[in-house]
Structure formats: structure tokens, C-alpha cells
Design a protein around this motif. Sequence first.
Motif, PDB file in Angstrom:
ATOM      1  N   THR A   1      33.736  47.989  33.826  1.00  0.00           N
ATOM      2  CA  THR A   1      33.824  46.533  33.770  1.00  0.00           C
ATOM      3  C   THR A   1      35.202  46.107  33.282  1.00  0.00           C
ATOM      4  OG1 THR A   1      31.442  46.410  33.366  1.00  0.00           O
ATOM      5  CG2 THR A   1      32.740  44.433  32.869  1.00  0.00           C
ATOM      6  N   HIS A   2      35.749  46.840  32.302  1.00  0.00           N
ATOM      7  CA  HIS A   2      37.128  46.575  31.867  1.00  0.00           C
ATOM      8  C   HIS A   2      38.083  46.726  33.049  1.00  0.00           C
ATOM      9  CE1 HIS A   2      37.088  46.018  27.501  1.00  0.00           C
ATOM     10  NE2 HIS A   2      36.161  46.961  27.419  1.00  0.00           N
ATOM     11  N   ARG A   3      37.858  47.759  33.869  1.00  0.00           N
ATOM     12  CA  ARG A   3      38.737  47.995  35.028  1.00  0.00           C
ATOM     13  C   ARG A   3      38.658  46.828  36.023  1.00  0.00           C
ATOM     14  NH1 ARG A   3      40.937  52.845  34.402  1.00  0.00           N
ATOM     15  NH2 ARG A   3      39.698  54.558  33.572  1.00  0.00           N
TER      16      ARG A   3
ATOM     17  N   VAL B   1      41.118  41.837  38.331  1.00  0.00           N
ATOM     18  CA  VAL B   1      41.081  40.419  38.694  1.00  0.00           C
ATOM     19  C   VAL B   1      42.145  39.657  37.917  1.00  0.00           C
ATOM     20  CG1 VAL B   1      39.706  38.294  38.671  1.00  0.00           C
ATOM     21  CG2 VAL B   1      38.637  40.457  39.340  1.00  0.00           C
ATOM     22  N   ALA B   2      42.261  39.947  36.626  1.00  0.00           N
ATOM     23  CA  ALA B   2      43.252  39.242  35.798  1.00  0.00           C
ATOM     24  C   ALA B   2      44.672  39.507  36.296  1.00  0.00           C
ATOM     25  CB  ALA B   2      43.114  39.678  34.340  1.00  0.00           C
ATOM     26  N   ARG B   3      44.960  40.748  36.650  1.00  0.00           N
ATOM     27  CA  ARG B   3      46.308  41.125  37.077  1.00  0.00           C
ATOM     28  C   ARG B   3      46.652  40.563  38.451  1.00  0.00           C
ATOM     29  NH1 ARG B   3      46.734  45.439  39.659  1.00  0.00           N
ATOM     30  NH2 ARG B   3      45.035  46.481  38.545  1.00  0.00           N
TER      31      ARG B   3
ATOM     32  N   LEU C   1      40.865  38.912  25.840  1.00  0.00           N
ATOM     33  CA  LEU C   1      40.161  40.097  26.329  1.00  0.00           C
ATOM     34  C   LEU C   1      41.068  40.956  27.199  1.00  0.00           C
ATOM     35  CD1 LEU C   1      37.598  41.771  26.513  1.00  0.00           C
ATOM     36  CD2 LEU C   1      36.936  40.383  28.493  1.00  0.00           C
ATOM     37  N   HIS C   2      41.925  40.327  27.986  1.00  0.00           N
ATOM     38  CA  HIS C   2      42.808  41.096  28.868  1.00  0.00           C
ATOM     39  C   HIS C   2      43.696  42.048  28.072  1.00  0.00           C
ATOM     40  CE1 HIS C   2      46.338  41.736  31.580  1.00  0.00           C
ATOM     41  NE2 HIS C   2      45.328  42.116  32.341  1.00  0.00           N
ATOM     42  N   GLY C   3      44.268  41.559  26.986  1.00  0.00           N
ATOM     43  CA  GLY C   3      45.103  42.436  26.155  1.00  0.00           C
ATOM     44  C   GLY C   3      44.333  43.632  25.633  1.00  0.00           C
ATOM     45  N   GLU C   4      43.107  43.386  25.206  1.00  0.00           N
ATOM     46  CA  GLU C   4      42.275  44.482  24.697  1.00  0.00           C
ATOM     47  C   GLU C   4      41.853  45.416  25.820  1.00  0.00           C
ATOM     48  OE1 GLU C   4      41.902  45.225  21.518  1.00  0.00           O
ATOM     49  OE2 GLU C   4      43.166  43.462  21.148  1.00  0.00           O
ATOM     50  N   SER C   5      41.545  44.856  26.987  1.00  0.00           N
ATOM     51  CA  SER C   5      41.148  45.695  28.124  1.00  0.00           C
ATOM     52  C   SER C   5      42.280  46.628  28.536  1.00  0.00           C
ATOM     53  CB  SER C   5      40.723  44.830  29.319  1.00  0.00           C
ATOM     54  OG  SER C   5      39.505  44.188  29.050  1.00  0.00           O
ATOM     55  N   VAL C   6      43.497  46.111  28.535  1.00  0.00           N
ATOM     56  CA  VAL C   6      44.653  46.949  28.875  1.00  0.00           C
ATOM     57  C   VAL C   6      44.749  48.107  27.883  1.00  0.00           C
ATOM     58  CG1 VAL C   6      47.179  46.989  28.960  1.00  0.00           C
ATOM     59  CG2 VAL C   6      45.917  45.153  30.091  1.00  0.00           C
ATOM     60  N   ARG C   7      44.566  47.830  26.602  1.00  0.00           N
ATOM     61  CA  ARG C   7      44.622  48.897  25.587  1.00  0.00           C
ATOM     62  C   ARG C   7      43.481  49.899  25.754  1.00  0.00           C
ATOM     63  NH1 ARG C   7      47.323  44.892  23.065  1.00  0.00           N
ATOM     64  NH2 ARG C   7      45.656  43.596  22.240  1.00  0.00           N
TER      65      ARG C   7
ATOM     66  N   LEU D   1      35.476  48.061  46.089  1.00  0.00           N
ATOM     67  CA  LEU D   1      34.178  47.395  46.000  1.00  0.00           C
ATOM     68  C   LEU D   1      34.209  46.164  46.891  1.00  0.00           C
ATOM     69  CD1 LEU D   1      33.552  47.484  42.152  1.00  0.00           C
ATOM     70  CD2 LEU D   1      32.399  48.856  43.878  1.00  0.00           C
ATOM     71  N   THR D   2      33.050  45.534  47.052  1.00  0.00           N
ATOM     72  CA  THR D   2      32.997  44.286  47.791  1.00  0.00           C
ATOM     73  C   THR D   2      33.336  43.129  46.859  1.00  0.00           C
ATOM     74  OG1 THR D   2      30.667  43.910  47.309  1.00  0.00           O
ATOM     75  CG2 THR D   2      31.185  45.208  49.300  1.00  0.00           C
ATOM     76  N   GLN D   3      33.737  42.014  47.452  1.00  0.00           N
ATOM     77  CA  GLN D   3      34.020  40.818  46.648  1.00  0.00           C
ATOM     78  C   GLN D   3      32.792  40.369  45.859  1.00  0.00           C
ATOM     79  OE1 GLN D   3      36.015  37.635  48.745  1.00  0.00           O
ATOM     80  NE2 GLN D   3      37.309  39.085  49.856  1.00  0.00           N
ATOM     81  N   PRO D   4      31.592  40.333  46.474  1.00  0.00           N
ATOM     82  CA  PRO D   4      30.424  39.931  45.692  1.00  0.00           C
ATOM     83  C   PRO D   4      30.152  40.854  44.498  1.00  0.00           C
ATOM     84  CG  PRO D   4      29.932  39.778  48.030  1.00  0.00           C
ATOM     85  CD  PRO D   4      31.275  40.462  47.904  1.00  0.00           C
ATOM     86  N   ALA D   5      30.425  42.147  44.660  1.00  0.00           N
ATOM     87  CA  ALA D   5      30.199  43.082  43.548  1.00  0.00           C
ATOM     88  C   ALA D   5      31.136  42.768  42.384  1.00  0.00           C
ATOM     89  CB  ALA D   5      30.385  44.516  44.023  1.00  0.00           C
ATOM     90  N   ILE D   6      32.395  42.505  42.679  1.00  0.00           N
ATOM     91  CA  ILE D   6      33.349  42.153  41.627  1.00  0.00           C
ATOM     92  C   ILE D   6      32.952  40.822  40.991  1.00  0.00           C
ATOM     93  CG2 ILE D   6      35.742  41.441  41.162  1.00  0.00           C
ATOM     94  CD1 ILE D   6      35.622  44.400  41.424  1.00  0.00           C
TER      95      ILE D   6
END
Length: 155
Positions: free
Chosen positions: A8-10, A15-17, A67-73, A30-35
Motif C-alpha cells: 500500500t505504501h508502494r 500515485v503521489a510521485r 504520509l508521503h515522506g514517511e512512505s518514502v522512508r 495493476l489496474t486503475q480501479p485496483a489502485i
Amino acid sequence: MASIELRTHRYFEAVARTGSVRAAAEECSLTQPAISRQIAQLEATLGVALFHRHRSGMMLTSAGEALHGESVRVLAQADRAERSIAPWRGMGSTIRVTCLDTTLHHIMAPFTAQTGAAIADLRPERASDIYRTLDEGADLAVSTATPPAGKIVHH
């Protein structure tokens, strides 16, 4: 607080990037609906909106930026963890060795590094505990101490 799965972090980071569910879906295979479902579920779990949704794409909210900063870490740490075990991948049969700390550092570790021996785990133990580790799953115990009765000794 619920934990966030690494995948989920990935997805969130992609999406954020990219600023796009479509681009993130392609990147993550993956498909768009899955994301979209993953992002919606993440927002529901955390109880916050992570993105402003526009026709031109997705932009992070303040909570999303945090959250993005933490996800990157988290993702960088996970990648480091995976790389740390790379030498043991594909080794097939491996053995676990327990020995004194000095034996581990001065004999076993250099031996493993130079020969590529299939030793999956080098575990330092106190002299009094080395032979006990055989009962706990170690394959080989290296010690100068006299083994207890019933332990096989090869000279």
C-alpha cells in the motif's frame, strides 16, 4: 492504529510521485480501479483525505504530504532490508552455525566470505550455551569446550 501494508505504501507513493492513478497503475502492473481502491481504503483506514482529486490529476493534501515522506522512508528501509539478504538468495541447502563470538569474527565469517560456503546463519553464543543450540536447530556448534554426553564429536 492500523498498520499499513508495504504494498500500500508502494501504491500510495507511486500515485503521489506521478500525480496519476493511471500512471501509478501502469508502474505497479495493476489496474486503475485496483489502485483507486487501495488509495480509498488507505484514506478510510487513516481517516484522512490524502489527495485532492482534479481532472488534471492527484495532488497531495497536507496529510498526504506527511504520509508521503514517511512512505518514502519506509520503502527505502524495506529495499535496504531486501538487499541485506541478497547474498543468501538461491543458496539452496544452507546450514546454521553457532560458535563463540571470536570464532565467528575471526574464522567463520572470513571463511564464509572467501569460500561462499552455504552458511545461512552465523550465531555467536556464550561457551556454556553453544551445545544447547544444537537442540534448538543449529546444524553445527563449534567450540573448544567438552561436549555434553550424547553429542556427536568429530575429530
